[in-house]
Design an enzyme around this catalytic site. Structure first.
Site, mmCIF file in Angstrom:
data_model
loop_
_atom_site.group_PDB
_atom_site.id
_atom_site.type_symbol
_atom_site.label_atom_id
_atom_site.label_comp_id
_atom_site.label_asym_id
_atom_site.label_seq_id
_atom_site.Cartn_x
_atom_site.Cartn_y
_atom_site.Cartn_z
ATOM 1 N N ASP A 115 0.858 -1.167 0.000
ATOM 2 C CA ASP A 115 0.000 0.000 0.000
ATOM 3 C C ASP A 115 0.907 1.234 0.000
ATOM 4 O O ASP A 115 2.025 1.187 0.522
ATOM 5 C CB ASP A 115 -0.891 -0.011 1.247
ATOM 6 C CG ASP A 115 -1.662 1.285 1.416
ATOM 7 O OD1 ASP A 115 -2.376 1.668 0.475
ATOM 8 O OD2 ASP A 115 -1.538 1.918 2.477
ATOM 9 N N ASP A 174 -1.667 -0.572 6.141
ATOM 10 C CA ASP A 174 -1.800 -0.002 7.488
ATOM 11 C C ASP A 174 -3.190 0.537 7.784
ATOM 12 O O ASP A 174 -3.501 0.849 8.932
ATOM 13 C CB ASP A 174 -0.797 1.133 7.675
ATOM 14 C CG ASP A 174 -1.190 2.385 6.886
ATOM 15 O OD1 ASP A 174 -1.627 2.243 5.723
ATOM 16 O OD2 ASP A 174 -1.075 3.493 7.432
ATOM 17 N N ASP A 202 -7.263 -1.235 3.813
ATOM 18 C CA ASP A 202 -6.411 -2.339 3.379
ATOM 19 C C ASP A 202 -6.864 -3.677 3.958
ATOM 20 O O ASP A 202 -6.354 -4.728 3.557
ATOM 21 C CB ASP A 202 -4.955 -2.090 3.812
ATOM 22 C CG ASP A 202 -4.386 -0.812 3.219
ATOM 23 O OD1 ASP A 202 -4.667 -0.558 2.031
ATOM 24 O OD2 ASP A 202 -3.681 -0.083 3.921
#
Length: 540
Positions: free
Chosen positions: A226, A427, A431
């Site tokens: 990410d 995080d 996600d």
């Protein structure tokens, strides 16, 4: 084995905590507008077509379309991007996001299970439920190994009793086979290595939630990262201060003027500009006549001059000439930065660009992942220009840009269908579905509780180097387990025939080998167990 399966089942039940945290993002009540009168009702009573009122700082209860008012909405729980998104009539809003400084009214379009937040919850449930536990090698052979040894011991007993006609020597052979084949080393091979590996990992700030994650991390061939909060800091910061021709001061003076106005703003971009000015040691001036315009910009009077700070579109709406600055604005926007224009008394003075900075160790960590023969993919909801710039700077192999949260897990699934074993690093709440879908989910420990609970591995340091350490430790642990199993099996393959008496006809050998006593067999068995444990402890 049965006890282990029971504990495994209990552990699975605890994964519901991630779902409970997601559900907690939904407000319990909403303000509904009926015939011009506001009434507070439970969210469950909101239906499609209702007009909902949301005040500054409140979470949106359902999905909808703005009908009145302007604001900026923190959609980081959906997109993962820290910069709030401006909303005006006609724009869509989502449940669970946080309203900024403006009061808005919107028409409910999706409620209950149809909202974006509810879909994220469903995706986490599906991805978690689809995972199958990996059986350890020792467990798979146990069903064959133990019966085979018992049969072999009985056959040994039968042969020696038939050959010698004496019961006691045959029984001693039977006992020697059973003792030397005792699967202590085989039983210790996996758990001791896992205990040592996970213990060493914990010392380095890496928490494996289970041994399945430890084993799967060895097989990874692709790491998906990410962007916001993982590769980058996750906090907007000033990246460029550009004075334009005609402005009498330098970049510090431009920053001082802009930050003095933004001191009256609660917008995250404004706070980033003020924080940067204060870090530079600049003294901000007092302001008067402060006004904010729906996430577009702010203005105030400073030192008897009217100063305006805002997005380029805001100035164009007021027919202010941005001609000299357009090329620079376009260049900065192509780099994925948010550009703010500073004007004084109707004349454009300069530009301040805000971006999410890359973590200092991201580049080195990605190089280490490449050295481990891993492909690195960046997954982000950010625009494609910003994603390409970061990928080029860091040497990332591929990008997946402008991806909505509900699409992230689909992208992971697509990579899996192509034959890849995928590790997902994230995080944010957005996600969580992708972390659950991946073969191994790795959560940055500085992220949200939901991401941490959904993931298989927690990197408490918040650094991408944790990924390198986690995979390296996983490989070392699994290599140790394979060594342990090899020696445990090899030991049995070599010494069980000796205990059974295959060397008895060879009179040139010592009697200790020709007729292995159960006491010596027990000594050899203990040595085998000690060697396995010692090999495991090398991981430290």
């Amino acid at each position: 084995i049965k006890l282990g399966k029971m504990l495994e089942a209990r552990t699975k039940g605890k994964t519901g905590g991630a779902i409970r945290k997601l559900i907690g993002l939904r407000p319990k009540t909403a303000t509904r507008l009926v015939d011009g009168v506001e009434e507070e009702v439970p969210v469950a009573r909101i239906v499609k077509g209702d007009v909902v009122v949301v005040r500054p700082g409140e979470r949106l209860p359902v999905d909808g379309v703005v009908t009145d008012g302007q604001t900026s909405v923190d959609e980081s729980m959906l997109s993962g991007e820290p910069i709030p998104v401006d909303k005006q009539p006609g724009d869509k809003v989502a449940a669970g996001t946080i309203n900024g400084q403006g009061l808005i009214r919107f028409e409910a379009t999706r409620v209950g299970r149809e909202t974006a937040l509810a879909q994220i919850i469903r995706l986490v449930q599906e991805a978690q439920g689809s995972k199958a536990p990996i059986q350890a090698v020792a467990d798979r052979v146990a069903a064959v190994f133990v019966p085979a040894i018992i049969v072999m011991a009985l056959v040994t007993f039968g042969i020696w009793w038939a050959a010698g006609g004496e019961f006691v020597p045959a029984m001693i052979r039977l006992v020697a086979v059973l003792v030397i084949a005792c699967p202590c080393a085989l039983g210790l091979a996996t758990p001791t290595a896992i205990m040592a590996g996970t213990g060493k990992a914990a010392e380095r700030g890496i928490l494996f939630k289970n041994s399945t994650a430890l084993e799967q991390a060895t097989n990874l061939d692709t790491v998906v990262l990410d962007k916001t909060g993982t590769i980058t800091e996750g906090k907007p910061r000033v990246s460029d201060v550009v004075p334009l021709a005609g402005f009498t001061g330098d970049d510090r003076e431009l920053l001082r003027v802009g930050a003095s106005v933004e001191k009256g703003s609660e917008h995250p971009l404004g706070r980033a500009i003020v924080a940067h000015a204060e870090s530079e040691g600049l003294t901000l001036q007092p302001l008067t006549e402060f006004q904010a315009t729906g996430g577009a910009g702010v203005q105030a009077r400073i030192e008897n001059a009217l100063v305006m700070v805002g997005k380029p579109g805001w100035f164009e709406e007021q027919h202010m000439d941005l001609g000299p600055a357009k090329d620079t604005i376009a260049r900065l926007q192509d780099e994925g930065k948010t550009v703010m224009v500073v004007a004084r008394d109707g004349a454009v003075c300069g530009l301040v660009a805000v971006s999410d900075t890359i973590k200092p160790d991201s580049a080195a960590a990605i190089r280490d992942l490449h050295r481990m023969n891993l492909k690195v993919v960046m997954l982000t909801g950010d625009n494609r220009q910003a994603a390409r710039k970061i990928a080029a700077d860091l040497g990332i192999d591929a990008i997946e840009a402008e991806v909505r949260p509900e699409e992230k897990s689909q992208r992971i699934q697509t990579l899996q269908e192509k034959g890849g074993t995928i590790g997902m690093v994230g995080d944010g709440i957005n996600d969580a579905p992708a972390l659950a879908q991946a073969d191994v989910g790795l959560a940055i420990g500085t992220g949200t509780d939901v991401a941490i609970e959904t993931a298989d591995v927690i990197l408490s340091s918040g650094s991408l180097h944790g990924i390198v350490r986690a995979i390296d430790l996983s490989r070392a642990t699994m290599r140790t387990i394979r060594q342990n199993l090899f020696w445990a099996f090899g030991y049995n393959v070599l010494l069980i025939p000796v205990a059974a008496g295959v060397l008895y006809p060879f009179e040139s050998l010592t009697m200790m080998l020709r007729q292995l006593h159960p006491i010596l067999a027990a000594l050899a068995m203990a040595f085998s167990s000690i060697s396995v444990v010692s090999n495991s402890l090398r991981l430290y």
